[in-house]
Design a protein around this motif. Structure first.
Motif, PDB file in Angstrom:
ATOM      1  N   LYS A  42      15.222  -6.736  -6.874  1.00  0.00           N
ATOM      2  CA  LYS A  42      14.762  -5.423  -6.399  1.00  0.00           C
ATOM      3  C   LYS A  42      15.377  -4.277  -7.190  1.00  0.00           C
ATOM      4  N   SER A  43      16.409  -4.553  -7.952  1.00  0.00           N
ATOM      5  CA  SER A  43      16.958  -3.540  -8.858  1.00  0.00           C
ATOM      6  C   SER A  43      15.998  -3.289 -10.016  1.00  0.00           C
ATOM      7  N   TYR A  44      15.245  -4.306 -10.368  1.00  0.00           N
ATOM      8  CA  TYR A  44      14.300  -4.218 -11.477  1.00  0.00           C
ATOM      9  C   TYR A  44      12.888  -3.890 -10.997  1.00  0.00           C
ATOM     10  N   ILE A  45      12.549  -4.400  -9.823  1.00  0.00           N
ATOM     11  CA  ILE A  45      11.219  -4.183  -9.245  1.00  0.00           C
ATOM     12  C   ILE A  45      11.425  -3.632  -7.838  1.00  0.00           C
ATOM     13  N   PRO A  46      11.562  -2.316  -7.715  1.00  0.00           N
ATOM     14  CA  PRO A  46      11.904  -1.721  -6.417  1.00  0.00           C
ATOM     15  C   PRO A  46      10.762  -1.693  -5.399  1.00  0.00           C
ATOM     16  N   LEU A  47       9.539  -2.006  -5.824  1.00  0.00           N
ATOM     17  CA  LEU A  47       8.406  -2.017  -4.904  1.00  0.00           C
ATOM     18  C   LEU A  47       8.329  -3.341  -4.161  1.00  0.00           C
ATOM     19  N   VAL A  48       7.905  -3.278  -2.911  1.00  0.00           N
ATOM     20  CA  VAL A  48       7.602  -4.485  -2.150  1.00  0.00           C
ATOM     21  C   VAL A  48       6.091  -4.543  -2.038  1.00  0.00           C
ATOM     22  N   LEU A  49       5.513  -5.594  -2.592  1.00  0.00           N
ATOM     23  CA  LEU A  49       4.064  -5.745  -2.552  1.00  0.00           C
ATOM     24  C   LEU A  49       3.631  -6.004  -1.121  1.00  0.00           C
ATOM     25  N   ASP A  50       2.664  -5.212  -0.671  1.00  0.00           N
ATOM     26  CA  ASP A  50       2.229  -5.289   0.716  1.00  0.00           C
ATOM     27  C   ASP A  50       0.731  -5.026   0.794  1.00  0.00           C
ATOM     28  N   MET A  51       0.031  -5.820   1.571  1.00  0.00           N
ATOM     29  CA  MET A  51      -1.416  -5.648   1.721  1.00  0.00           C
ATOM     30  C   MET A  51      -1.757  -4.292   2.337  1.00  0.00           C
ATOM     31  N   GLN A  52      -0.898  -3.790   3.197  1.00  0.00           N
ATOM     32  CA  GLN A  52      -1.168  -2.522   3.871  1.00  0.00           C
ATOM     33  C   GLN A  52      -0.973  -1.317   2.942  1.00  0.00           C
ATOM     34  N   LYS A  53      -0.056  -1.430   2.013  1.00  0.00           N
ATOM     35  CA  LYS A  53       0.236  -0.310   1.110  1.00  0.00           C
ATOM     36  C   LYS A  53      -0.694  -0.255  -0.086  1.00  0.00           C
ATOM     37  N   MET A  54      -1.351  -1.364  -0.364  1.00  0.00           N
ATOM     38  CA  MET A  54      -2.267  -1.430  -1.502  1.00  0.00           C
ATOM     39  C   MET A  54      -1.596  -0.955  -2.802  1.00  0.00           C
ATOM     40  N   ASN A  55      -0.404  -1.464  -3.055  1.00  0.00           N
ATOM     41  CA  ASN A  55       0.375  -1.073  -4.226  1.00  0.00           C
ATOM     42  C   ASN A  55       0.390  -2.166  -5.295  1.00  0.00           C
ATOM     43  N   TYR A  56      -0.653  -2.968  -5.316  1.00  0.00           N
ATOM     44  CA  TYR A  56      -0.712  -4.114  -6.218  1.00  0.00           C
ATOM     45  C   TYR A  56      -0.622  -3.715  -7.687  1.00  0.00           C
TER      46      TYR A  56
END
Length: 119
Positions: free
Chosen positions: A15-29
């Motif tokens: 998470k230090s390198y990839i701070p995003l959490v992929l989530d179906m609700q956030k649509m941050n793919y």
């Protein structure tokens, strides 16, 4: 000096390198995918995502270790509900990657219809 693929085993806090959490609700793919692909490219393990890295033999331990590492990175950067959806035994990182991509690509049209109905 260690090779990038070997240095990948030194990544203890993904998470230090990839701070995003992929989530179906956030649509941050798309943002998550860009960060993840860049990270894997930096550590010379992107072949585990696109399927160009294959084991030399069925017992190729080094390949299995790298593939497992990439899978752990994926699992460590997705939401618990998404993890429940995609977790399956004995899949490769590439298979997991494609499963996630299909979830988000297939869901895009359904999500657009849902948002249009809400308007």
């Amino acid at each position: 000096m260690a090779q990038p693929a070997e240095k990948a085993f030194g990544v203890t806090h993904i998470k230090s390198y990839i701070p995003l959490v992929l989530d179906m609700q956030k649509m941050n793919y798309d943002a998550w995918r860009e960060l993840f692909e860049t990270h894997c490219l930096s550590f010379s393990v992107s072949g585990h995502l696109d399927g160009t890295s294959v084991p030399a033999t069925p017992q190729d331990t080094a390949w299995k270790e790298h593939d497992g590492l990439v899978k752990m990175w994926i699992y460590g950067t997705i939401s618990p509900s998404l993890l429940d959806t995609v977790l399956k035994s004995r899949c490769t990182a590439c298979e997991l990657w494609v499963t996630i991509e299909n979830l988000f690509r297939d869901n895009k049209e359904a999500r657009a219809i849902q948002l249009e109905n809400e308007l």
